[in-house]
Write a protein that holds these residues in place. Structure first.
Motif, mmCIF file in Angstrom:
data_model
loop_
_atom_site.group_PDB
_atom_site.id
_atom_site.type_symbol
_atom_site.label_atom_id
_atom_site.label_comp_id
_atom_site.label_asym_id
_atom_site.label_seq_id
_atom_site.Cartn_x
_atom_site.Cartn_y
_atom_site.Cartn_z
ATOM 1 N N MET A 190 -12.535 43.240 -113.829
ATOM 2 C CA MET A 190 -11.168 42.910 -114.217
ATOM 3 C C MET A 190 -10.750 43.828 -115.362
ATOM 4 S SD MET A 190 -8.366 41.034 -114.076
ATOM 5 C CE MET A 190 -8.682 39.420 -113.297
ATOM 6 N N GLY A 191 -9.790 44.704 -115.113
ATOM 7 C CA GLY A 191 -9.254 45.548 -116.162
ATOM 8 C C GLY A 191 -8.219 44.786 -116.974
ATOM 9 N N VAL A 192 -8.323 44.854 -118.289
ATOM 10 C CA VAL A 192 -7.347 44.221 -119.181
ATOM 11 C C VAL A 192 -6.699 45.333 -119.994
ATOM 12 C CG1 VAL A 192 -6.972 42.574 -121.038
ATOM 13 C CG2 VAL A 192 -8.681 42.091 -119.278
ATOM 14 N N VAL A 193 -5.391 45.529 -119.798
ATOM 15 C CA VAL A 193 -4.699 46.654 -120.422
ATOM 16 C C VAL A 193 -3.549 46.163 -121.290
ATOM 17 C CG1 VAL A 193 -5.296 48.149 -118.480
ATOM 18 C CG2 VAL A 193 -3.087 46.995 -118.502
ATOM 19 N N GLY A 253 -3.961 41.714 -127.817
ATOM 20 C CA GLY A 253 -4.899 40.598 -127.709
ATOM 21 C C GLY A 253 -6.081 40.864 -126.804
ATOM 22 N N LYS A 254 -6.279 42.104 -126.371
ATOM 23 C CA LYS A 254 -7.339 42.428 -125.414
ATOM 24 C C LYS A 254 -8.734 42.102 -125.964
ATOM 25 C CE LYS A 254 -6.349 46.812 -125.072
ATOM 26 N NZ LYS A 254 -5.339 46.885 -126.167
ATOM 27 N N THR A 255 -9.037 42.640 -127.148
ATOM 28 C CA THR A 255 -10.366 42.425 -127.723
ATOM 29 C C THR A 255 -10.587 40.962 -128.074
ATOM 30 O OG1 THR A 255 -10.494 44.690 -128.570
ATOM 31 C CG2 THR A 255 -11.911 43.046 -129.623
ATOM 32 N N THR A 256 -9.550 40.297 -128.579
ATOM 33 C CA THR A 256 -9.673 38.865 -128.882
ATOM 34 C C THR A 256 -10.020 38.081 -127.625
ATOM 35 O OG1 THR A 256 -8.066 39.051 -130.684
ATOM 36 C CG2 THR A 256 -8.478 36.843 -129.804
ATOM 37 N N LEU A 257 -9.387 38.405 -126.506
ATOM 38 C CA LEU A 257 -9.688 37.743 -125.240
ATOM 39 C C LEU A 257 -11.146 37.946 -124.859
ATOM 40 C CD1 LEU A 257 -8.906 36.269 -122.629
ATOM 41 C CD2 LEU A 257 -8.096 38.463 -121.720
ATOM 42 N N LEU A 299 -13.171 44.818 -118.271
ATOM 43 C CA LEU A 299 -13.025 46.157 -118.834
ATOM 44 C C LEU A 299 -11.753 46.204 -119.671
ATOM 45 C CD1 LEU A 299 -14.043 49.193 -118.819
ATOM 46 C CD2 LEU A 299 -12.242 49.533 -117.125
ATOM 47 N N ILE A 300 -11.908 46.290 -120.975
ATOM 48 C CA ILE A 300 -10.774 46.342 -121.891
ATOM 49 C C ILE A 300 -10.435 47.799 -122.153
ATOM 50 C CG2 ILE A 300 -10.008 45.821 -124.242
ATOM 51 C CD1 ILE A 300 -11.936 43.413 -124.165
ATOM 52 N N THR A 301 -9.186 48.176 -121.937
ATOM 53 C CA THR A 301 -8.781 49.561 -122.148
ATOM 54 C C THR A 301 -7.268 49.642 -122.348
ATOM 55 O OG1 THR A 301 -8.783 51.804 -121.200
ATOM 56 C CG2 THR A 301 -8.562 49.972 -119.659
ATOM 57 N N PRO A 355 -5.043 54.879 -116.443
ATOM 58 C CA PRO A 355 -5.830 55.637 -115.454
ATOM 59 C C PRO A 355 -7.280 55.174 -115.365
ATOM 60 C CG PRO A 355 -4.449 57.126 -116.721
ATOM 61 C CD PRO A 355 -4.347 55.781 -117.381
ATOM 62 N N ILE A 356 -7.866 54.786 -116.507
ATOM 63 C CA ILE A 356 -9.236 54.269 -116.505
ATOM 64 C C ILE A 356 -9.299 52.957 -115.724
ATOM 65 C CG2 ILE A 356 -11.071 53.324 -117.948
ATOM 66 C CD1 ILE A 356 -10.833 56.338 -118.172
ATOM 67 N N ALA A 357 -8.353 52.067 -115.993
ATOM 68 C CA ALA A 357 -8.319 50.778 -115.289
ATOM 69 C C ALA A 357 -8.115 50.988 -113.793
ATOM 70 C CB ALA A 357 -7.212 49.904 -115.865
ATOM 71 N N LYS A 358 -7.283 51.948 -113.436
ATOM 72 C CA LYS A 358 -7.003 52.215 -112.022
ATOM 73 C C LYS A 358 -8.259 52.655 -111.279
ATOM 74 C CE LYS A 358 -4.431 55.405 -109.047
ATOM 75 N NZ LYS A 358 -3.501 56.565 -109.012
ATOM 76 N N ILE A 359 -9.063 53.505 -111.916
ATOM 77 C CA ILE A 359 -10.237 54.075 -111.266
ATOM 78 C C ILE A 359 -11.296 53.021 -110.973
ATOM 79 C CG2 ILE A 359 -12.221 55.606 -111.645
ATOM 80 C CD1 ILE A 359 -10.312 57.447 -113.198
ATOM 81 N N ILE A 360 -11.509 52.117 -111.907
ATOM 82 C CA ILE A 360 -12.703 51.269 -111.843
ATOM 83 C C ILE A 360 -12.425 49.809 -111.513
ATOM 84 C CG2 ILE A 360 -12.701 50.692 -114.303
ATOM 85 C CD1 ILE A 360 -15.752 51.003 -114.244
ATOM 86 N N SER A 361 -11.215 49.323 -111.764
ATOM 87 C CA SER A 361 -10.962 47.878 -111.689
ATOM 88 C C SER A 361 -10.633 47.408 -110.274
ATOM 89 C CB SER A 361 -9.801 47.504 -112.620
ATOM 90 O OG SER A 361 -10.064 47.881 -113.941
ATOM 91 N N ASP A 362 -11.056 46.188 -109.980
ATOM 92 C CA ASP A 362 -10.618 45.517 -108.751
ATOM 93 C C ASP A 362 -9.259 44.865 -108.985
ATOM 94 O OD1 ASP A 362 -13.091 45.909 -107.182
ATOM 95 O OD2 ASP A 362 -13.975 44.663 -108.741
ATOM 96 N N LYS A 363 -9.090 44.251 -110.145
ATOM 97 C CA LYS A 363 -7.818 43.650 -110.543
ATOM 98 C C LYS A 363 -7.454 44.125 -111.942
ATOM 99 C CE LYS A 363 -7.853 39.377 -107.815
ATOM 100 N NZ LYS A 363 -7.816 37.892 -107.871
ATOM 101 N N ILE A 364 -6.165 44.039 -112.265
ATOM 102 C CA ILE A 364 -5.685 44.424 -113.590
ATOM 103 C C ILE A 364 -4.840 43.294 -114.157
ATOM 104 C CG2 ILE A 364 -4.120 45.958 -114.862
ATOM 105 C CD1 ILE A 364 -5.023 48.235 -113.100
ATOM 106 N N THR A 365 -5.130 42.943 -115.408
ATOM 107 C CA THR A 365 -4.318 42.000 -116.162
ATOM 108 C C THR A 365 -3.600 42.771 -117.263
ATOM 109 O OG1 THR A 365 -5.802 40.126 -115.769
ATOM 110 C CG2 THR A 365 -4.343 39.971 -117.665
#
Length: 326
Positions: A53-56, A62-66, A217-219, A223-233
C-alpha cells in the motif's frame, strides 16, 4: 492484546485501520480553547495479505504518523488498528510495542541515524534473532543478506564502513530477518541516488514475493508509488482524499489534490512537455475549521465545500474519493 481467531478465517486482511485520529496540543489557547494539530483525522484503510500500500502526500500530510501508529510506536487519540496473522488478531492500540514487534517492523528513512555505526553488520542482524531466542541464526543471516543482495564478506565490517545504499539494504535486512507479517517502509529511497532507488524497490518486491510480507510504503514521490504499489492512499492534512488501485489513481486521478501531485512531476514524453497544466492550486496551506480540508487551495471549491466535509465515496470499482465534484 491478542485475540485468537478461528483457523482458516476468511477475513483477508493483514492490517485494518478504522477512524484513526491523532491530535496534538500545540500550546497556547485561541479564544479560550487549546489549539490542536490534527495529524490524522478519521483515517480508514485496509492492507491485504502480500499487498503493498503506497501512502503519498506532501510533507505534513500525516504519512509517517500513520505508519508509526500502525506499529504501536504512537498512541492514537481515537480509532482502531489491528494486525492479523493466520490465527491471531493483534489489537495494536492496546498491545505493548514488544508484542506488536513480533509481527511488524519498520524500515526507517535515514539509515545513518537508525543503525549504530560502530556495530558489526553481523551483530546488527544477529541481535533481534538472539533477543527472540531464534534458532539457526547463521542460516537466517545468510538468507537475509542474499535477499538484500549484500555480499557475505561485509558481515565483519562496521556499519560506518558501508555506503549509503548498503546501509539501507542492511536496514531492510534487519526488518525482514525476523519474518514479520507487516513492514512500514518510511521513505526508503529518499536519501539514495536515482540509480539505487530501483534496486531498493526490487528488494522490497522480492521480500513480498518470497516472504509474503505486506508493506506500507510511505513516499512523497508518486513515480515510486506507481512502480511498486498495488494500491495508493492519498493523504492531505491527515485526511484520506483518494484511495484505489495504483494504476487507477495514477491514470485516472479523481481528487484535485491528486491531480496536482501528478501534474507537479516533469513529463518524460516530449509531446506533453508544452501542454499547459490542468490543475493549479494555491500555495498557502490553511486548515479550515469546517468543510472540505482542501477547499482553501482547490480551484473548483464552491459553497458546499466550505460548509460540509465530503465522505469517501466509491466512484469506480475499488476507487474512492472524498470530493463534492463527484
Amino acid at each position: 492484546m491478542v485475540t485468537r481467531l478461528p483457523v482458516g478465517s476468511t477475513e483477508d486482511y493483514r492490517v485494518r485501520v478504522r477512524n484513526l485520529k491523532v491530535y496534538f496540543a500545540t500550546g497556547g489557547r485561541i479564544f479560550g480553547k487549546k489549539h490542536l494539530t490534527k495529524a490524522l483525522d478519521g483515517v480508514t484503510l485496509t492492507i491485504k495479505k502480500r499487498e503493498i500500500m503506497g501512502v503519498v502526500g506532501e510533507s505534513g500530510s500525516g504519512k509517517t504518523t500513520l505508519g508509526r501508529v500502525t506499529l504501536g510506536l504512537q498512541k492514537p487519540t481515537e480509532g482502531e488498528v489491528y494486525i492479523k496473522t493466520d490465527n491471531e488478531e493483534i489489537n495494536v492500540v492496546k498491545s505493548k510495542v514488544k508484542v506488536v514487534g513480533r509481527y511488524a517492523q519498520m524500515i526507517y528513512q535515514d539509515p545513518y541515524s537508525s543503525i549504530d555505526p560502530i556495530m558489526r553488520v553481523y551483530d546488527v542482524l544477529a541481535m533481534p534473532l538472539k533477543y527472540r531466542k531464534e534458532e539457526n541464526i547463521e542460516e537466517k543471516i545468510k538468507e537475509a543478506m542474499n535477499l538484500v543482495e549484500l555480499p557475505l564478506e561485509l558481515l565483519e565490517n562496521r556499519v560506518y564502513q558501508l555506503s549509503g545504499g548498503q546501509r539501507q539494504r542492511l536496514s531492510i535486512a534487519r526488518a525482514i530477518i525476523v519474518d514479520p507479517e507487516y513492514v512500514v517502509a518510511d521513505e526508503p529511497t529518499t536519501m539514495l541516488d536515482a540509480s539505487l532507488k530501483g534496486e531498493i524497490l526490487k528488494i522490497i518486491k522480492d521480500a513480498r514475493e518470497k516472504k509474503g510480507i505486506s508493506f506500507m510504503l510511505i513516499t512523497h514521490e508518486l513515480p515510486i508509488a506507481k512502480i511498486i504499489s498495488d494500491k495508493i492512499t492519498v493523504l492531505y492534512l491527515g485526511k484520506v482524499v483518494e484511495i484505489g488501485r495504483a494504476s487507477d489513481v495514477i491514470k485516472k486521478p479523481l481528487h484535485p489534490y491528486t491531480q496536482s501531485l501528478i501534474e507537479a512531476y516533469p513529463k518524460i514524453d516530449p509531446s506533453l512537455r508544452d501542454k499547459p497544466k490542468e490543475i493549479k492550486i494555491k500555495i498557502d496551506v490553511v486548515r479550515p475549521e469546517k468543510g472540505c480540508v482542501f477547499y482553501p487551495r482547490c480551484p473548483f471549491a464552491h459553497d458546499r465545500c466550505k460548509e460540509k466535509e465530503p465522505e469517501l465515496k466509491e466512484i469506480d470499482q475499488d476507487h474512492y474519493v472524498a470530493c463534492w465534484l463527484y
